[in-house]
Scaffold this motif. Structure first.
Motif, PDB file in Angstrom:
ATOM      1  N   PRO A  79      21.111 -13.677  -3.869  1.00 55.27           N
ATOM      2  CA  PRO A  79      19.921 -14.945  -4.185  1.00 55.27           C
ATOM      3  C   PRO A  79      18.806 -14.201  -4.496  1.00 55.27           C
ATOM      4  O   PRO A  79      17.843 -14.906  -4.966  1.00 55.27           O
ATOM      5  N   ALA A  80      18.130 -13.138  -3.974  1.00 55.19           N
ATOM      6  CA  ALA A  80      17.039 -12.638  -4.372  1.00 55.19           C
ATOM      7  C   ALA A  80      16.733 -12.533  -5.989  1.00 55.19           C
ATOM      8  O   ALA A  80      15.433 -12.436  -6.444  1.00 55.19           O
ATOM      9  N   GLY A  81      17.613 -12.584  -6.726  1.00 51.61           N
ATOM     10  CA  GLY A  81      17.589 -12.511  -8.234  1.00 51.61           C
ATOM     11  C   GLY A  81      17.052 -13.800  -8.984  1.00 51.61           C
ATOM     12  O   GLY A  81      16.285 -13.757  -9.724  1.00 51.61           O
ATOM     13  N   ASP A  82      16.835 -14.784  -8.049  1.00 54.90           N
ATOM     14  CA  ASP A  82      16.005 -16.022  -8.266  1.00 54.90           C
ATOM     15  C   ASP A  82      14.597 -16.250  -7.932  1.00 54.90           C
ATOM     16  O   ASP A  82      14.078 -17.337  -8.249  1.00 54.90           O
ATOM     17  N   PHE A  83      14.309 -15.054  -7.352  1.00 57.51           N
ATOM     18  CA  PHE A  83      12.964 -15.168  -6.911  1.00 57.51           C
ATOM     19  C   PHE A  83      11.985 -13.826  -7.695  1.00 57.51           C
ATOM     20  O   PHE A  83      12.546 -13.127  -8.272  1.00 57.51           O
ATOM     21  N   ASP A  84      10.538 -14.238  -7.755  1.00 61.50           N
ATOM     22  CA  ASP A  84       9.709 -13.333  -8.368  1.00 61.50           C
ATOM     23  C   ASP A  84       9.505 -12.071  -7.561  1.00 61.50           C
ATOM     24  O   ASP A  84       8.630 -12.133  -6.671  1.00 61.50           O
ATOM     25  N   ILE A  85      10.649 -11.307  -7.267  1.00 60.19           N
ATOM     26  CA  ILE A  85      10.370  -9.935  -6.607  1.00 60.19           C
ATOM     27  C   ILE A  85      10.849  -8.950  -7.336  1.00 60.19           C
ATOM     28  O   ILE A  85      11.647  -8.892  -8.054  1.00 60.19           O
ATOM     29  N   ALA A  86       9.763  -7.786  -7.554  1.00 64.58           N
ATOM     30  CA  ALA A  86      10.160  -6.647  -8.230  1.00 64.58           C
ATOM     31  C   ALA A  86      11.238  -5.878  -7.701  1.00 64.58           C
ATOM     32  O   ALA A  86      11.233  -5.820  -6.400  1.00 64.58           O
ATOM     33  N   TYR A  87      12.064  -5.421  -8.548  1.00 60.90           N
ATOM     34  CA  TYR A  87      13.218  -4.961  -8.053  1.00 60.90           C
ATOM     35  C   TYR A  87      13.423  -3.511  -8.606  1.00 60.90           C
ATOM     36  O   TYR A  87      13.322  -3.286  -9.800  1.00 60.90           O
ATOM     37  N   HIS A  88      13.823  -2.453  -7.955  1.00 53.19           N
ATOM     38  CA  HIS A  88      13.947  -1.038  -8.656  1.00 53.19           C
ATOM     39  C   HIS A  88      15.299  -0.622  -7.845  1.00 53.19           C
ATOM     40  O   HIS A  88      15.420  -0.540  -6.525  1.00 53.19           O
ATOM     41  N   LEU A  89      16.097  -0.089  -8.654  1.00 56.02           N
ATOM     42  CA  LEU A  89      17.365   0.493  -8.140  1.00 56.02           C
ATOM     43  C   LEU A  89      17.255   1.774  -8.279  1.00 56.02           C
ATOM     44  O   LEU A  89      16.920   2.467  -9.382  1.00 56.02           O
ATOM     45  N   LEU A  90      17.304   2.552  -7.239  1.00 60.72           N
ATOM     46  CA  LEU A  90      17.043   3.905  -6.899  1.00 60.72           C
ATOM     47  C   LEU A  90      18.236   4.587  -6.289  1.00 60.72           C
ATOM     48  O   LEU A  90      17.962   4.760  -5.155  1.00 60.72           O
ATOM     49  N   PRO A  91      19.484   4.697  -6.888  1.00 60.31           N
ATOM     50  CA  PRO A  91      20.493   5.260  -6.119  1.00 60.31           C
ATOM     51  C   PRO A  91      20.358   6.707  -5.586  1.00 60.31           C
ATOM     52  O   PRO A  91      20.168   7.585  -6.151  1.00 60.31           O
ATOM     53  N   LEU A  92      20.800   6.630  -4.186  1.00 60.02           N
ATOM     54  CA  LEU A  92      20.859   7.803  -3.484  1.00 60.02           C
ATOM     55  C   LEU A  92      22.157   8.423  -3.253  1.00 60.02           C
ATOM     56  O   LEU A  92      22.436   9.436  -2.574  1.00 60.02           O
ATOM     57  N   SER A  93      23.015   7.674  -4.035  1.00 59.11           N
ATOM     58  CA  SER A  93      24.680   8.320  -3.763  1.00 59.11           C
ATOM     59  C   SER A  93      25.156   7.710  -5.075  1.00 59.11           C
ATOM     60  O   SER A  93      24.831   6.778  -5.657  1.00 59.11           O
ATOM     61  N   ALA A  94      26.339   8.606  -5.682  1.00 58.07           N
ATOM     62  CA  ALA A  94      26.861   8.262  -6.708  1.00 58.07           C
ATOM     63  C   ALA A  94      27.892   6.908  -6.422  1.00 58.07           C
ATOM     64  O   ALA A  94      28.394   6.228  -7.715  1.00 58.07           O
ATOM     65  N   THR A  95      28.473   6.988  -5.329  1.00 59.14           N
ATOM     66  CA  THR A  95      29.676   5.963  -4.927  1.00 59.14           C
ATOM     67  C   THR A  95      29.045   5.259  -3.723  1.00 59.14           C
ATOM     68  O   THR A  95      27.885   5.528  -3.407  1.00 59.14           O
ATOM     69  N   SER A  96      29.841   4.385  -3.400  1.00 56.16           N
ATOM     70  CA  SER A  96      29.610   3.690  -2.184  1.00 56.16           C
ATOM     71  C   SER A  96      29.291   4.583  -1.047  1.00 56.16           C
ATOM     72  O   SER A  96      30.192   5.575  -0.835  1.00 56.16           O
ATOM     73  N   ALA A  97      28.176   4.409  -0.221  1.00 59.92           N
ATOM     74  CA  ALA A  97      28.155   5.172   1.176  1.00 59.92           C
ATOM     75  C   ALA A  97      28.269   4.376   2.364  1.00 59.92           C
ATOM     76  O   ALA A  97      27.716   4.442   3.352  1.00 59.92           O
ATOM     77  N   ASN A  98      29.047   3.091   2.154  1.00 51.82           N
ATOM     78  CA  ASN A  98      29.274   2.272   3.167  1.00 51.82           C
ATOM     79  C   ASN A  98      29.813   2.915   4.438  1.00 51.82           C
ATOM     80  O   ASN A  98      30.971   3.893   4.237  1.00 51.82           O
ATOM     81  N   PRO A  99      29.307   3.071   5.573  1.00 50.29           N
ATOM     82  CA  PRO A  99      30.016   3.983   6.526  1.00 50.29           C
ATOM     83  C   PRO A  99      31.323   3.708   6.793  1.00 50.29           C
ATOM     84  O   PRO A  99      32.137   4.640   7.154  1.00 50.29           O
ATOM     85  N   ALA A 100      31.884   2.402   6.966  1.00 55.09           N
ATOM     86  CA  ALA A 100      33.019   2.141   7.274  1.00 55.09           C
ATOM     87  C   ALA A 100      33.994   2.456   6.113  1.00 55.09           C
ATOM     88  O   ALA A 100      35.104   3.362   6.459  1.00 55.09           O
ATOM     89  N   ASP A 101      33.750   2.563   4.909  1.00 53.09           N
ATOM     90  CA  ASP A 101      34.380   3.052   3.735  1.00 53.09           C
ATOM     91  C   ASP A 101      34.452   4.444   3.854  1.00 53.09           C
ATOM     92  O   ASP A 101      35.695   5.170   3.657  1.00 53.09           O
ATOM     93  N   MET A 102      33.567   5.327   4.394  1.00 57.21           N
ATOM     94  CA  MET A 102      33.700   6.647   4.403  1.00 57.21           C
ATOM     95  C   MET A 102      34.376   7.201   5.516  1.00 57.21           C
ATOM     96  O   MET A 102      34.977   8.182   5.316  1.00 57.21           O
ATOM     97  N   ALA A 103      34.427   6.465   6.686  1.00 64.54           N
ATOM     98  CA  ALA A 103      34.738   6.815   7.880  1.00 64.54           C
ATOM     99  C   ALA A 103      36.576   6.786   7.673  1.00 64.54           C
ATOM    100  O   ALA A 103      37.135   7.470   8.335  1.00 64.54           O
ATOM    101  N   ALA A 104      36.995   5.962   6.586  1.00 66.10           N
ATOM    102  CA  ALA A 104      38.468   5.700   6.431  1.00 66.10           C
ATOM    103  C   ALA A 104      38.819   7.030   5.817  1.00 66.10           C
ATOM    104  O   ALA A 104      39.959   7.433   6.128  1.00 66.10           O
TER     105      ALA A 104
END
Length: 265
Positions: A79-104
């Protein structure tokens, strides 16, 4: 490194943030961080339009998204895409770093988590330095987030707090505030993960215990002979950015005035 991507797919489950907090009040450089200008959270792309609207009305003007490009592509900005908010994508990982995904895939000790954090900081130090410069020049309040708001956001926040002049004890204590929220974070991410399995030792990937971040500091010092700021300066962070960050985000230094009789006021 900025973008204005579209909203997430309409079938994505949305819910309010469960790991949102303001960094205001943390001691730094003999002062304190101003309230209402710096926030960190779990996945902002999955929050509700109502919460986004409320945060924008309270001054939110910039989002720093630390998720991987893959994660950001999958969910968009929500929903944030519909608001006037500056957005900066700065990936700190190449793939998902969801802790549950990694714990698997693997179970790590706090020492191993700290090594991962140190590697992340070293590998993405230029990205982080750019992110700090972005915050220094931002308008309005800034929100930093990843998926859980724990690992990537924890490392980035440690760097930001270091640049603001917070000491290691304050940085570690701030990181550990995420730990009580871990069950809610995992549930919000749609993962059913037991945090207390008597048959297995605690997986530090599913925690935000102080030892995780303390290990990172130790690795940086013992294995690389450097501090967070030393690494960031080598990656391009400059005094001008640090000064702008402190001027923008720290409360004014207390002044001491004297009346004509010499009494301190």
């Amino acid at each position: 490194m900025s973008a204005h991507s579209n909203t997430a797919s309409t079938d994505m489950s949305l819910s309010t943030l469960v790991n949102l907090r303001d960094l205001g009040g943390i001691p730094a450089a003999g002062r304190r961080i101003r309230a209402g200008l710096l926030q960190r959270s779990d996945d902002f792309a999955r929050t509700t339009r109502t919460q986004v609207s409320q945060m924008v009305s309270q001054g939110l003007g910039t989002i720093i998204d630390l998720r991987s490009a893959e994660e950001a592509q999958r969910t968009g900005r929500g929903p944030a895409g519909d608001f006037d908010i500056a957005y900066h994508l700065l990936p700190l990982s190449a793939t998902s770093a969801n802790p549950a995904d990694m714990a698997a895939r693997e179970s790590l000790t706090p020492d191993e988590v700290g090594h991962w954090y140190a590697e992340m900081l070293l590998d993405r130090s230029a990205q982080i330095a750019y992110g700090l410069a972005t915050i220094a020049a931002a308008k309005g309040a800034v929100l930093v987030h990843c998926a859980a708001g724990k690992d990537r956001t924890g490392v980035f926040t440690a760097c930001l707090l270091s640049a603001l002049g917070a000491d290691q004890a304050q940085i570690v204590a701030e990181y550990a505030l995420t730990d009580p929220a871990m069950p809610s974070i995992l549930q919000r991410l749609g993962r059913q993960v037991s945090l207390k399995d008597p048959a297995r030792p605690m997986n530090a990937l599913l925690t935000a215990v102080p030892e995780n971040l303390e290990s990172m500091f130790r690795v940086l010092n013992d294995s690389h002979g450097s501090t967070i700021l030393g690494i960031l300066y080598a990656a391009g962070l400059g005094d001008d950015t640090v000064n702008r960050l402190q001027e923008r985000l720290l409360e004014p230094a207390a002044t001491v005035r004297h009346d004509t009789m010499g009494t301190i006021q």
